[in-house]
Design a protein around this motif. Structure first.
Motif, PDB file in Angstrom:
ATOM      1  N   ARG A 187       0.827  -1.214   0.000  1.00 27.93           N
ATOM      2  CA  ARG A 187       0.000   0.000   0.000  1.00 27.93           C
ATOM      3  C   ARG A 187       0.863   1.266   0.000  1.00 27.93           C
TER       4      ARG A 187
ATOM      5  N   ASN B  79       4.209   1.391  -0.800  1.00 28.66           N
ATOM      6  CA  ASN B  79       5.314   1.386  -1.764  1.00 28.66           C
ATOM      7  C   ASN B  79       4.937   2.194  -3.008  1.00 28.66           C
TER       8      ASN B  79
ATOM      9  N   ALA C 165      -4.942  -2.006  -0.199  1.00 30.90           N
ATOM     10  CA  ALA C 165      -3.683  -1.516  -0.777  1.00 30.90           C
ATOM     11  C   ALA C 165      -3.905  -1.002  -2.200  1.00 30.90           C
TER      12      ALA C 165
ATOM     13  N   ASN D  96      -2.380   2.326  -3.876  1.00 30.31           N
ATOM     14  CA  ASN D  96      -1.213   2.095  -4.731  1.00 30.31           C
ATOM     15  C   ASN D  96      -1.497   2.517  -6.172  1.00 30.31           C
TER      16      ASN D  96
END
Length: 552
Positions: free
Chosen positions: A311, A313, A337, A341
């Motif tokens: 989530r 990154n 996530a 994302n």
């Protein structure tokens, strides 16, 4: 006064002695008589003096040719030249009567420098010497390919000591950019030797150490190396028995390394604790693009931690989490996530114990996500209702970028087919994979045909041999460069590709598995002959079965 005159006379005589053309007693030499040839010219400092001779030092065992400055002196092996700059035997000669006179019979003000031996960039000598000291047999394949840009040494059984010898020679190697040592039983110590080498080597950017039984102990020096190495871009460490202890070391490496773009940690033993360690590291990494954590034991809190890491990154585009134990809670976390994302493009959640409920919870993230292109959720117990839920989430997102949905081995019904038609109007390029349904259970799937029988790769090999009027041994010799009657799987595959035999990657793998019966990674000529004979016998039996029974 008398004393002064005597002193002046003495100085005059000394000057006359040193003047050119004077005799040994200080008297001026008489001019040469007619016909005796031209008079001798005074010697300059740059012209050779005929009367002077260079004398080699006593005790020199070299010939006059080898004793001259600049000559290369090889040792007995012929590979390493004598580099002793301070030895008296190093091509130096005594000076003549004049200052600065060289051994070639001329005067010079320049200092004579010994010519140094050129650096052996091949590393062959270093490798042979290392093998001798360690007590291992040199690998001829390595010697033949150590100057290639890509060195593939799979299934060679190097062991820790063999790895040490190779690592010693690779410290200063400048040609190898990709190093593949897959399945060589390096163990912890061998992994340590390779890691120590990579601390010094700044050329290798692609490393494969998979299936080497490195274990938790060997993971630590590798992780420490990854924290310092600024060259490696791709690292494959799958199948090495890494557990929670290794996860701690790898988490530090993932968090610190800002060069590595692809990391494969699949087929290890990362469990719940490992997931809790790796998750925060994934969130902190700002360089990695491809991460493979498939075939581990990530579940419960570990699965949630990994999902939270994804989530947060901002760089990973390809993520493989298949064959773990995320379950419904993990699927829900992945859905959350996906809402945040914006970089993930390919996600594999196959075989993760996700039920219909978990699939619907994951689909909520697809309603808001506009980056994901490929979603794989096959082999999950989500049934047709779960597939429908995922497809429904995509249908509610006008900005969806999904191009492929993989529901392999999951049977779908008519409701799914109807919704798929609607979604395809919005996403005409969408490819959807499901299991082939049995007739009588809601109609036939319209997007997929029954798979065609797989081609027999041995048949294609046989056809190539017959078409080119070859024998099996002729074909094998094309692959066997060192005439050892044995080649590696990699060499055989490269040989097949070079011949132009039309084999798909799957067919090539089946052919290699068929021939490499003992699984040692080597294909001997005898195994090829045996495989051809077995194939011929199978064809004969099939032809006999197809032939009609004789009439009575």
């Amino acid at each position: 006064m008398a004393d002064v005159e005597k002193e002046n006379l003495k100085n005059l005589e000394e000057k006359q002695k040193s003047r050119p053309g004077t005799g040994s007693q200080g008297k001026v030499s008489k001019p040469p008589s007619a016909g005796s040839g031209p008079a001798s010219r005074p010697h300059s400092r740059t012209s050779p003096a005929p009367s002077r001779k260079s004398v080699s030092r006593n005790g020199s065992a070299r010939s006059s040719a080898k004793g001259r400055p600049g000559s290369k002196i090889s040792n007995m092996s012929g590979d390493v030249s004598d580099q002793s700059d301070n030895e008296d035997t190093q091509s130096k000669t005594t000076m003549g009567e004049g200052d600065g006179e060289g051994s070639d019979g001329y005067d010079t003000d320049l200092e004579i420098e010994d010519k140094r031996i050129e650096y052996d960039s091949t590393g062959r000598t270093t490798y042979k010497e290392a093998c001798k000291q360690i007590g291992v047999v040199p690998v001829s394949y390595f010697l033949r390919h150590m100057q290639d840009s890509e060195l593939v040494m799979m299934h060679h059984g190097l062991g820790p000591l063999g790895a040490k010898a190779i690592a010693t020679s690779l410290v200063t190697n400048t040609t190898i950019l990709k190093l593949n040592l897959r399945d060589n039983w390096l163990e912890a110590q061998g992994g340590k030797y390779i890691a120590e080498m990579l601390v010094e080597n700044c050329y290798i950017h692609d490393l494969d150490l998979s299936y080497n039984k490195i274990g938790n102990e060997g993971s630590e020096p590798i992780a420490e190396m990854l924290q310092d190495n600024s060259t490696l871009e791709r690292v494959v460490l799958s199948g090495n028995g890494f557990g929670d202890k290794a996860a701690e070391a790898m988490a530090e490496a993932i968090m610190s390394n800002q060069k590595m773009e692809e990391m494969d940690l699949s087929h290890n033993e990362f469990g719940e604790v490992s997931g809790e360690l790796l998750g925060p590291a994934i969130a902190e990494n700002s360089q990695m693009k491809v991460l493979d954590l498939s075939w581990n034991h990530l579940r419960r809190k570990g699965a949630l931690a990994v999902a939270e890491g994804i989530r947060d990154n901002i760089t990973i585009t390809h993520l493989d989490l298949s064959w773990n134990g995320f379950g419904d809670d993990g699927a829900q976390a992945i859905g959350e996530a996906l809402k945040s994302n914006k970089t993930l493009e390919v996600l594999d959640m196959s075989n993760n114990r996700i039920s219909t409920e978990g699939a619907v919870l994951l689909a909520k993230g697809l309603i808001e996500n506009d980056a994901l292109r490929v979603l794989k959720m096959g082999k999950n117990p989500m049934q047709s209702a779960g597939c429908y839920g995922v497809l429904k989430g995509i249908s509610q997102n006008p900005n969806s970028a999904v191009q492929e949905l993989d529901f392999s081995d999951i049977l779908v019904n008519d409701d799914f087919d109807e919704l798929l038609k609607q979604v395809k109007e919005m996403l005409p390029a969408l490819l959807t994979k499901t299991a082939e349904r049995v007739h009588g259970r809601g109609g036939a799937a319209k997007d997929f045909k029954k798979a065609k029988p797989r081609a027999d790769p041995m048949t294609k090999l046989k056809q190539y041999v017959e078409k080119n009027n070859l024998r099996l041994v002729d074909l094998f010799n094309q692959f066997d460069k060192d005439k050892s009657m044995s080649v590696t799987r990699e060499e055989f595959a490269q040989g097949v590709e070079a011949t132009g035999i039309d084999l798909t990657p799957d067919e090539l793998k089946r052919l290699l598995d068929t021939l490499d019966k003992d699984g040692d990674g080597e294909i001997e000529y005898g195994e090829l002959v045996f495989g051809a004979q077995a194939h011929q016998e199978q064809e004969r039996k099939m032809a006999k079965a197809r032939s009609p029974l004789p009439s009575r």
